[in-house]
Enzyme design. Structure first.
Site, PDB file in Angstrom:
ATOM      1  N   CYS A   1       4.123   7.834   2.594  1.00  8.01           N
ATOM      2  CA  CYS A   1       3.727   8.313   1.469  1.00  8.01           C
ATOM      3  C   CYS A   1       4.784   9.100   0.672  1.00  8.01           C
ATOM      4  CB  CYS A   1       2.423   8.828   1.690  1.00  8.01           C
ATOM      5  SG  CYS A   1       2.722  10.318   3.000  1.00  8.01           S
TER       6      CYS A   1
ATOM      7  N   LYS B   1     -11.747   6.663  12.873  1.00 11.44           N
ATOM      8  CA  LYS B   1     -11.492   5.248  12.675  1.00 11.44           C
ATOM      9  C   LYS B   1      -9.973   5.195  12.092  1.00 11.44           C
ATOM     10  CE  LYS B   1     -10.917   1.869  10.441  1.00 11.44           C
ATOM     11  NZ  LYS B   1      -9.805   1.118  10.240  1.00 11.44           N
TER      12      LYS B   1
ATOM     13  N   GLU C   1      -6.092  11.812   1.018  1.00  8.17           N
ATOM     14  CA  GLU C   1      -4.393  11.938   0.776  1.00  8.17           C
ATOM     15  C   GLU C   1      -4.123  10.595   0.597  1.00  8.17           C
ATOM     16  OE1 GLU C   1      -2.758  14.412   0.541  1.00  8.17           O
ATOM     17  OE2 GLU C   1      -4.079  15.976   1.228  1.00  8.17           O
TER      18      GLU C   1
ATOM     19  N   GLU D   1       3.439   2.259  -6.520  1.00  9.52           N
ATOM     20  CA  GLU D   1       3.899   2.279  -5.012  1.00  9.52           C
ATOM     21  C   GLU D   1       3.993   0.932  -4.537  1.00  9.52           C
ATOM     22  OE1 GLU D   1       1.085   3.588  -2.112  1.00  9.52           O
ATOM     23  OE2 GLU D   1       2.435   5.020  -1.525  1.00  9.52           O
TER      24      GLU D   1
HETATM   25  P1  NAD Z   1      -5.430   1.599   3.263  1.00 10.55           P
HETATM   26  O1  NAD Z   1      -6.128   2.103   2.035  1.00 10.55           O
HETATM   27  O2  NAD Z   1      -5.305   0.195   3.232  1.00 10.55           O
HETATM   28  O3  NAD Z   1      -6.277   1.966   4.563  1.00 10.55           O
HETATM   29  C1  NAD Z   1      -6.088   3.085   4.949  1.00 10.55           C
HETATM   30  C2  NAD Z   1      -7.642   3.290   6.013  1.00 10.55           C
HETATM   31  O4  NAD Z   1      -8.701   3.091   5.240  1.00 10.55           O
HETATM   32  C3  NAD Z   1      -7.593   2.290   7.109  1.00 10.55           C
HETATM   33  O5  NAD Z   1      -7.940   3.104   8.413  1.00 10.55           O
HETATM   34  C4  NAD Z   1      -8.744   1.390   6.460  1.00 10.55           C
HETATM   35  O6  NAD Z   1      -9.220   0.573   7.691  1.00 10.55           O
HETATM   36  C5  NAD Z   1      -9.510   2.111   5.746  1.00 10.55           C
HETATM   37  N1  NAD Z   1     -10.467   1.533   4.814  1.00 10.55           N
HETATM   38  C6  NAD Z   1     -10.260   0.242   4.300  1.00 10.55           C
HETATM   39  N2  NAD Z   1     -11.111   0.170   3.555  1.00 10.55           N
HETATM   40  C7  NAD Z   1     -12.069   0.961   3.630  1.00 10.55           C
HETATM   41  C8  NAD Z   1     -13.300   1.193   2.933  1.00 10.55           C
HETATM   42  N3  NAD Z   1     -13.920   0.557   2.103  1.00 10.55           N
HETATM   43  N4  NAD Z   1     -14.026   2.216   3.291  1.00 10.55           N
HETATM   44  C9  NAD Z   1     -13.466   3.247   4.260  1.00 10.55           C
HETATM   45  N5  NAD Z   1     -12.162   3.007   4.807  1.00 10.55           N
HETATM   46  C10 NAD Z   1     -11.752   1.984   4.336  1.00 10.55           C
HETATM   47  O7  NAD Z   1      -4.088   1.976   3.513  1.00 10.55           O
HETATM   48  P2  NAD Z   1      -2.792   1.589   4.312  1.00 10.55           P
HETATM   49  O8  NAD Z   1      -2.445   0.209   3.426  1.00 10.55           O
HETATM   50  O9  NAD Z   1      -3.272   1.528   5.554  1.00 10.55           O
HETATM   51  O10 NAD Z   1      -1.882   2.768   4.043  1.00 10.55           O
HETATM   52  C11 NAD Z   1      -0.821   2.882   3.216  1.00 10.55           C
HETATM   53  C12 NAD Z   1      -1.395   3.913   2.171  1.00 10.55           C
HETATM   54  O11 NAD Z   1      -1.608   4.976   2.620  1.00 10.55           O
HETATM   55  C13 NAD Z   1      -0.256   3.962   1.069  1.00 10.55           C
HETATM   56  O12 NAD Z   1      -0.794   4.054  -0.119  1.00 10.55           O
HETATM   57  C14 NAD Z   1       0.514   5.332   1.382  1.00 10.55           C
HETATM   58  O13 NAD Z   1       0.973   6.243   0.286  1.00 10.55           O
HETATM   59  C15 NAD Z   1      -0.829   6.075   1.991  1.00 10.55           C
HETATM   60  N6  NAD Z   1      -0.349   7.212   2.703  1.00 10.55           N
HETATM   61  C16 NAD Z   1      -0.770   8.656   2.204  1.00 10.55           C
HETATM   62  C17 NAD Z   1      -0.653   9.443   3.018  1.00 10.55           C
HETATM   63  C18 NAD Z   1      -0.488  11.008   2.316  1.00 10.55           C
HETATM   64  O14 NAD Z   1      -0.918  12.043   3.120  1.00 10.55           O
HETATM   65  N7  NAD Z   1      -0.763  11.163   1.066  1.00 10.55           N
HETATM   66  C19 NAD Z   1       0.063   9.621   4.219  1.00 10.55           C
HETATM   67  C20 NAD Z   1       0.164   8.365   4.719  1.00 10.55           C
HETATM   68  C21 NAD Z   1       0.071   6.961   3.903  1.00 10.55           C
END
Ligand code: NAD
Length: 497
Positions: free
Chosen positions: A284, A175, A250, A385
């Site tokens: 991130c 997903k 992550e 963040e």
């Molecule tokens: P997000 O948490 O909004 O979304 C991430 C994923 O989770 C998406 O595919 C989203 O559809 C899904 N999601 C949303 N609600 C959900 C639920 N209730 N159950 C399961 N899945 C759900 O994050 P974002 O805004 O898309 O990404 C930015 C964040 O990602 C930042 O905090 C960034 O630091 C982090 N990030 C971390 C890493 C790492 O390796 N640590 C790498 C890239 C991004």
């Protein structure tokens, strides 16, 4: 007419069962409609998990070197398609072409790394306590794995999860983020073209609550590997616990560059600009804090502001552009909100601070590179963040204070130090509590053969990429082979388990 894209389930490209779609638009120019993508729900997840469960019965028995052959072919195809995939990626999520090409390169590198693992997947052999008995542990595939990912590394991060899962003999439901579905289609299409059998990898697109949450709750999903915000990660962790899933998280970061009094300031300034404003601060690993020794604070700040002022902002597909837009309106609004918070907290705004709306910027989500000076560790802009082009600069008097400030946040992904003093470098490397650490380089720039991940509110003890990824997607089976021809008991007095 915009192109309509489909999910990939059991080897077929199919619309969401409800028929619903969502638009995907270019964040640099909202007039540019990239396509319509499925808005999936529980029925689509059910179909994908069912296909993956059925495919697991045969895929787990395909010899790992044969599974690896497919990944080698995929690496070759990713290489051939790199420029097109980079262009698609910039168009849908905004980072500049040099960065999106690097993102595709991660998938190429990861494909080769995991293809190589197909001829290793090493276990352990150990001596037995007993004569004429042999003992070993082997890696076993686990079952159906869900990969749920963010949009900022839309090909790299899925490759870090999906390729190790596949080479270990698992099947996958993927997903992707709703903001980067075209890159997910490109990724899955390439694995299909490389010869992956039906059902082994399934793609379900849509929003998190409708398309990802049902995967986390599904009893036939055994592993969830998630990359996204800490807030969503907590929800995924709690939901996964109910069915005893292995959950790999992550999450967010608040990374730091330490600049010591003996640092080469030219290098440190380069690192802070690239670490802070690369991917518009939407990494991130973004260096959103720079902690500077008081002896070089003014000199560093002047040069940093001067360099950042000349960062070329614009459409990432245009030559010469160094920083693209925020991903969407809500993210831009968050950046603007934090600039307001920083001002209200009393930090000194020394560069930027505004949305860009004139001329070419009128149709996108652009914000100036922004620097706050004289930030203190308790301010929200130093702790939370922001995920945008906003860097906080803090002043410290010593290495000990720098390390204390570095550690004084909830997150623990990446940190770096600029110094010529090897003792300071090693002390900081040991005492800054993060999963990644750099010396005389910014907080960004992971290589696929090293483990990647964070501690504290960034991660939950697992790692991706590297050989460490195999530990997420396999489980150990310990095997005892007794060839003595009689019942042997342990030589110890204790009861045997
Ligand atoms: P997000 O948490 O909004 O979304 C991430 C994923 O989770 C998406 O595919 C989203 O559809 C899904 N999601 C949303 N609600 C959900 C639920 N209730 N159950 C399961 N899945 C759900 O994050 P974002 O805004 O898309 O990404 C930015 C964040 O990602 C930042 O905090 C960034 O630091 C982090 N990030 C971390 C890493 C790492 O390796 N640590 C790498 C890239 C991004």
């Amino acid at each position: 007419m915009p192109q309509t894209y489909h999910n990939y389930i059991d080897g077929h490209w199919v619309p969401a069962q409800s028929g619903a779609t969502a638009e995907n638009r270019n964040p640099a120019d909202q007039r540019d409609l990239i396509g319509l993508f499925p808005q999936s729900g529980t029925a689509d997840v059910e179909a994908a998990v069912g296909a993956a469960r059925r495919a697991f019965a045969t895929w787990r028995l395909v010899p790992a070197p044969a599974r690896a052959e497919i990944l080698y072919r995929a690496a070759q195809l990713f290489r051939e398609r790199k420029d097109r995939f980079a262009d698609d990626m910039t168009r849908e999520m905004g980072k500049v072409l040099a960065e999106t090409a690097g993102d595709v390169q991660e998938a190429i590198d990861m494909s080769y790394l995991m293809a190589g693992e197909g001829r290793r997947l090493f276990g352990q052999t150990t001596p037995s306590e007993l004569r004429n008995k042999f003992a070993m542990s082997v890696r076993q595939p686990i079952g159906v794995c869900a990969a749920i990912t963010a949009w900022n590394f839309p090909m790299a991060v899925p490759s870090w999860k999906i390729l190790p899962a596949l080479v270990c003999g698992n099947t996958v439901v993927f997903k992707p983020a709703e903001e980067s579905p075209l890159t997910a289609v490109n990724f899955v299409q390439t694995l299909e073209d490389a010869g992956l059998p039906p059902g082994v990898l399934n793609l379900v697109m849509g929003d998190g609550p409708s398309a990802a949450a049902p995967m986390v709750e599904h009893p036939d999903v055994s592993v969830v590997s998630f990359t996204g915000s800490t807030e969503t990660g907590r929800r995924v962790n709690e939901a996964g616990a109910r069915t005893f899933k292995k959950v790999h998280l992550e999450m967010g970061g608040k990374n730091v560059i330490i600049v010591m009094d003996d640092a080469r300031l030219d290098l440190a300034v380069d690192g802070a600009v690239w670490g802070g404003f690369g991917t518009s601060g939407q990494r991130c690993t973004a260096a959103s804090r720079v902690v500077v020794h008081e002896a070089v604070y003014d000199a560093f700040l002047a040069r940093f502001v001067d360099r950042a002022r000349h960062v070329v902002v614009g459409d990432g597909r245009r030559a010469g552009v160094q920083m693209g837009p925020s991903i969407h309106e809500a993210q831009l609004a968050k950046v603007i909100e934090y600039v307001g918070i920083g001002r209200a907290e009393g930090a000194r705004l020394v560069l930027g601070g505004s949305r860009l709306t004139d001329g070419d910027f009128a149709h996108g989500w652009f914000h100036e590179p922004t620097i706050f000076a004289d930030v203190t560790p308790s301010m929200r802009i130093a702790r939370e963040e922001i995920f945008g082009p906003v860097v906080s600069v803090l002043k410290v008097r010593s290495l000990d204070e720098a390390i204390a400030v570095a550690n004084d946040v909830a997150y623990g992904l990446s940190a770096s130090i600029y110094t010529q003093d090897i003792n300071a470098a090693f002390t900081a490397m040991r005492d800054v509590y993060t999963g990644l650490f750099y010396v005389n380089a910014p907080t960004i720039g992971a290589e696929v053969h090293l483990p990647f991940g964070g501690v504290k509110a960034t991660g939950n003890g697992h790692r991706e990429a590297g050989i460490a990824a195999l530990d997420v997607f396999s489980e150990w089976k310990s095997i005892y082979i007794d060839f003595s021809g009689k019942l042997q008991r342990a030589q110890m007095d204790t009861e045997q388990i």
